[in-house]
Write a protein that holds these residues in place. Structure first.
Motif, mmCIF file in Angstrom:
data_model
loop_
_atom_site.group_PDB
_atom_site.id
_atom_site.type_symbol
_atom_site.label_atom_id
_atom_site.label_comp_id
_atom_site.label_asym_id
_atom_site.label_seq_id
_atom_site.Cartn_x
_atom_site.Cartn_y
_atom_site.Cartn_z
ATOM 1 N N ALA A 263 77.436 60.466 23.856
ATOM 2 C CA ALA A 263 78.728 60.745 24.490
ATOM 3 C C ALA A 263 79.262 62.111 24.091
ATOM 4 O O ALA A 263 79.673 62.915 24.939
ATOM 5 N N ASN A 264 79.268 62.395 22.796
ATOM 6 C CA ASN A 264 79.806 63.664 22.327
ATOM 7 C C ASN A 264 78.920 64.832 22.725
ATOM 8 O O ASN A 264 79.400 65.926 23.011
ATOM 9 N N GLY A 265 77.611 64.607 22.758
ATOM 10 C CA GLY A 265 76.708 65.670 23.183
ATOM 11 C C GLY A 265 76.930 66.045 24.638
ATOM 12 O O GLY A 265 76.904 67.224 25.008
ATOM 13 N N ALA A 266 77.162 65.040 25.470
ATOM 14 C CA ALA A 266 77.441 65.306 26.879
ATOM 15 C C ALA A 266 78.731 66.102 27.032
ATOM 16 O O ALA A 266 78.817 67.053 27.817
ATOM 17 N N LYS A 267 79.725 65.743 26.255
ATOM 18 C CA LYS A 267 81.015 66.435 26.308
ATOM 19 C C LYS A 267 80.875 67.872 25.831
ATOM 20 O O LYS A 267 81.368 68.814 26.462
ATOM 21 N N GLU A 268 80.202 68.084 24.708
ATOM 22 C CA GLU A 268 80.021 69.431 24.173
ATOM 23 C C GLU A 268 79.231 70.306 25.145
ATOM 24 O O GLU A 268 79.511 71.492 25.307
ATOM 25 N N LEU A 269 78.238 69.715 25.807
ATOM 26 C CA LEU A 269 77.433 70.467 26.759
ATOM 27 C C LEU A 269 78.282 70.908 27.947
ATOM 28 O O LEU A 269 78.202 72.058 28.392
ATOM 29 N N LEU A 270 79.098 70.001 28.480
ATOM 30 C CA LEU A 270 79.954 70.375 29.601
ATOM 31 C C LEU A 270 80.981 71.419 29.190
ATOM 32 O O LEU A 270 81.348 72.291 29.975
ATOM 33 N N ASP A 271 81.440 71.354 27.934
ATOM 34 C CA ASP A 271 82.333 72.401 27.426
ATOM 35 C C ASP A 271 81.623 73.750 27.414
ATOM 36 O O ASP A 271 82.204 74.781 27.732
ATOM 37 N N GLU A 272 80.342 73.727 27.024
ATOM 38 C CA GLU A 272 79.568 74.964 27.002
ATOM 39 C C GLU A 272 79.368 75.508 28.413
ATOM 40 O O GLU A 272 79.448 76.717 28.647
ATOM 41 N N VAL A 273 79.120 74.603 29.361
ATOM 42 C CA VAL A 273 78.996 75.027 30.759
ATOM 43 C C VAL A 273 80.293 75.698 31.203
ATOM 44 O O VAL A 273 80.288 76.779 31.814
ATOM 45 N N ILE A 278 79.158 79.117 33.211
ATOM 46 C CA ILE A 278 79.777 79.484 34.480
ATOM 47 C C ILE A 278 79.839 80.999 34.636
ATOM 48 O O ILE A 278 79.810 81.541 35.741
ATOM 49 N N THR A 279 79.895 81.722 33.547
ATOM 50 C CA THR A 279 79.999 83.178 33.599
ATOM 51 C C THR A 279 78.677 83.850 33.988
ATOM 52 O O THR A 279 78.657 85.038 34.290
ATOM 53 N N GLY A 280 77.583 83.082 33.929
ATOM 54 C CA GLY A 280 76.283 83.665 34.238
ATOM 55 C C GLY A 280 75.567 84.218 33.026
ATOM 56 O O GLY A 280 74.545 84.896 33.154
ATOM 57 N N GLU A 281 76.072 83.904 31.825
ATOM 58 C CA GLU A 281 75.463 84.416 30.605
ATOM 59 C C GLU A 281 74.081 83.820 30.346
ATOM 60 O O GLU A 281 73.204 84.481 29.790
ATOM 61 N N GLU A 282 73.895 82.559 30.712
ATOM 62 C CA GLU A 282 72.667 81.863 30.356
ATOM 63 C C GLU A 282 71.442 82.497 31.014
ATOM 64 O O GLU A 282 70.464 82.824 30.356
ATOM 65 N N GLU A 283 71.511 82.653 32.317
ATOM 66 C CA GLU A 283 70.373 83.196 33.074
ATOM 67 C C GLU A 283 70.759 84.565 33.628
ATOM 68 O O GLU A 283 70.724 84.810 34.830
ATOM 69 N N ARG A 284 71.096 85.461 32.738
ATOM 70 C CA ARG A 284 71.658 86.750 33.143
ATOM 71 C C ARG A 284 70.675 87.649 33.882
ATOM 72 O O ARG A 284 71.078 88.586 34.561
ATOM 73 N N TYR A 285 69.379 87.381 33.748
ATOM 74 C CA TYR A 285 68.366 88.198 34.421
ATOM 75 C C TYR A 285 67.823 87.518 35.677
ATOM 76 O O TYR A 285 67.648 88.146 36.716
ATOM 77 N N SER A 286 67.563 86.227 35.584
ATOM 78 C CA SER A 286 66.959 85.502 36.715
ATOM 79 C C SER A 286 67.991 84.976 37.703
ATOM 80 O O SER A 286 67.666 84.692 38.855
ATOM 81 N N HIS A 287 69.238 84.782 37.233
ATOM 82 C CA HIS A 287 70.330 84.237 38.044
ATOM 83 C C HIS A 287 70.010 82.845 38.592
ATOM 84 O O HIS A 287 70.432 82.480 39.699
ATOM 85 N N THR A 288 69.284 82.073 37.794
ATOM 86 C CA THR A 288 68.948 80.693 38.182
ATOM 87 C C THR A 288 69.918 79.701 37.536
ATOM 88 O O THR A 288 69.588 78.544 37.321
ATOM 89 N N ASP A 289 71.133 80.149 37.265
ATOM 90 C CA ASP A 289 72.111 79.357 36.524
ATOM 91 C C ASP A 289 72.426 78.008 37.172
ATOM 92 O O ASP A 289 72.636 77.006 36.479
ATOM 93 N N LEU A 290 72.486 77.966 38.495
ATOM 94 C CA LEU A 290 72.873 76.731 39.171
ATOM 95 C C LEU A 290 71.835 75.629 38.992
ATOM 96 O O LEU A 290 72.172 74.443 38.994
ATOM 97 N N ILE A 291 70.579 76.013 38.813
ATOM 98 C CA ILE A 291 69.533 75.024 38.550
ATOM 99 C C ILE A 291 69.748 74.412 37.172
ATOM 100 O O ILE A 291 69.672 73.193 37.001
ATOM 101 N N ASP A 292 70.052 75.252 36.185
ATOM 102 C CA ASP A 292 70.387 74.762 34.846
ATOM 103 C C ASP A 292 71.614 73.869 34.894
ATOM 104 O O ASP A 292 71.664 72.812 34.263
ATOM 105 N N PHE A 293 72.604 74.341 35.619
ATOM 106 C CA PHE A 293 73.876 73.644 35.727
ATOM 107 C C PHE A 293 73.666 72.218 36.230
ATOM 108 O O PHE A 293 74.171 71.244 35.654
ATOM 109 N N GLU A 294 72.899 72.087 37.310
ATOM 110 C CA GLU A 294 72.638 70.752 37.860
ATOM 111 C C GLU A 294 71.910 69.877 36.847
ATOM 112 O O GLU A 294 72.232 68.688 36.682
#
Length: 376
Positions: A263-273, A278-294
């Motif tokens: 439960a807490n891991g899911a919450k912390e992960l959504l907080d990180e999202v 959301i800013t695009g930091e994760e996949e800053r080169y490939s821009h595949t962020d929405l795949i990660d997001f889903e």
């Protein structure tokens, strides 16, 4: 990616010593004399007691400093066993936990940087242990099965990516990159249960600790999209990625997974999202962020779905709200689909990113109450 918080996180997670039950409210109304009060400031981390019995423990945090702070409880190997991030100046937070006997450290991190200001605590034997709930035991078993399935499916997908890198096939490596990450992203709610795997496979360059070598997906992502070439070192990193992912695959069976860590891991992960992805930091080169997001949402929803039967008994209004908000996030994501995948995130404008951010934030708030509902 769950941010690496300590360079000493090198041990495989053993039996969990502390399981967080809640830690979400901006203000804490708990005044119980048995609570451990943590007063954080810019240069201090003061505890009302440093020794207490094992069992259910309430930790009340108050930030009297001028900086946003974080509070962690560390096991002897410096593994994070619970955390509460983003406690603003002048605000309070509450964590309810079940702690087994042993030695730990509580760390306050003003400015959310470094190893923090630490205090040693001793948890003595004799605390009451809550009886196991068969429904929750089943939820954990099913979630572990889900995580194992994701790990098992990741290996062949990642091997295709690694082979493309080793063959110097830039276009094929780009094609396989996001696909190879989906299983990992779905299991991120419990990423810290796998010890040092996360910083090996999923760290970004700006998340590196001092003297840490950059390995994993994002180093290869930079080579593919930014450098636009595959070096001999990249080919070696592809092999290292596979070694680390196979290590992860083996660890799933022994990793400590509990109802509240789900439960807490899911919450912390959504907080990180909400804060970072959301800013695009994760996949800053490939821009595949929405795949990660889903994939992140899929993993969080899986944890919630397995815990829902118990949570709905204790707080039916909460599960009703969570159902609503999960549907809203998935609907918001659906607006950016292109065939079987998603639009490149660099084509998603500021206003649309804010809509996604608002949807995730609306889900994160009720999700922060799930652990407490499960633990009642």
């Amino acid at each position: 990616m769950r941010v690496l918080r300590s360079s000493a996180v090198t041990a495989v997670a053993a039996a969990a010593a502390l399981t967080a039950v809640s830690g979400c409210a901006e203000k804490s109304d708990s005044k119980g004399s048995d609570a451990v009060n943590v007063t954080a400031s810019d240069d201090k981390c003061e505890l009302s007691k440093t020794s207490f019995p094992a069992g259910h423990v309430k930790i009340n945090v108050q930030n009297k400093g001028s900086k946003v702070t974080e509070v962690y409880v560390y096991a002897p190997d410096d593994r994070i066993v619970t955390e509460r991030e983003n406690i603003g100046p002048g605000t309070k937070a509450e964590i309810t936990a079940t702690i087994k006997a042993g030695s730990y450290e509580v760390a306050c991190k003003p400015g959310m940087k470094g190893d923090g200001i630490r205090q040693k605590i001793t948890v003595t034997g004799g605390g009451a242990e809550k009886k196991s709930d068969p429904e929750l035991d089943k939820a954990v078993a099913e979630y572990r099965k889900y995580v194992q399935q994701q790990a098992d499916e990741t290996i062949p997908a990642a091997q295709k990516f690694a082979d493309a890198v080793k063959n110097g096939d830039l276009d094929e490596a780009k094609k396989q990159y996001a696909v190879s990450r989906t299983g990992w992203e779905r299991t991120e709610p419990v990423a810290e249960s796998f010890g040092d795997i996360d910083p090996k496979v999923d760290v970004r360059e700006d998340g590196l600790e001092k003297d840490q070598k950059w390995t994993g997906w994002h180093k290869l992502e930079k080579s593919l999209w930014d450098d636009k070439k595959i070096s001999d070192d990249d080919k070696k990193l592809a092999d290292q990625l596979m070694t680390d992912l196979k290590d992860w695959q083996k660890r799933v069976g022994t990793a400590e997974i509990t109802p509240t860590s789900m439960a807490n891991g899911a919450k912390e992960l959504l907080d990180e999202v909400y804060r970072n992805k959301i800013t695009g930091e994760e996949e800053r080169y490939s821009h595949t962020d929405l795949i990660d997001f889903e994939a992140n949402v899929d993993g969080a929803e899986k944890a919630y779905g397995l815990l829902k039967p118990v949570a709905s008994k204790h707080d039916p209004e909460l599960t009703k709200e969570l159902d609503k908000q999960f549907d809203a996030v998935k609907k918001a994501l659906g607006d950016y689909r292109e065939g079987d995948s998603f639009k490149s995130y660099d084509t998603v404008g500021k206003d649309d990113r804010k809509k996604l951010s608002d949807a995730v934030n609306a889900l994160s708030e009720p999700l922060s109450k799930l652990a407490a509902a499960v633990a009642k």
